[in-house]
Motif scaffolding. Sequence first.
Motif: not given
Length: 146
Positions: A80-107
């Motif tokens: 999600p984009v900061k300070d904007e309601d219901n707005e998202f930006v596409e990122i790469g998988e490596n960006d997700l890894i570097q930002a230290n995100f982990q998959k939840l058991n929620s899908y």
Amino acid sequence: MSSLFCCSFVRPFRPVHLNHEDKFRAFMAWAEFPKESSPATGQDVDTVRADLGSSKPPFAVQLVRQVNYGPLESKRYFVPVKDEDNEFVEIGENDLIQANFQKLNSYKNFGCQGHNRFFEVSVYQRDPVKHRWRVNIARPGSSIDL
């Protein structure tokens, strides 16, 4: 730019109410057909990476698109984009890894019978523990997905 969903007739497959329902609703409202997106390129990549580091988005979403019981067509990630309601930006998988995100058991699963497509929307959250010494195998990785 490519469309996120094949058409506007994508429907939930065995819908269930989850703890992270608000995150799914926000993403699905933003991603409605004919929404198109492409990963950040050039200077945008640096902006998105800086944004992931400084704004610390509360969650990320993975959208997997595939032929029903067939090959994987795409695996894309959005924050999600900061300070904007219901707005998202596409990122790469490596960006997700570097930002230290982990998959939840929620899908949630969605399908389109007309185009024979299946979609899985998964939620990721920032891992509270910083793993500086190695990449955690629980993180997203195209080389380890089965």
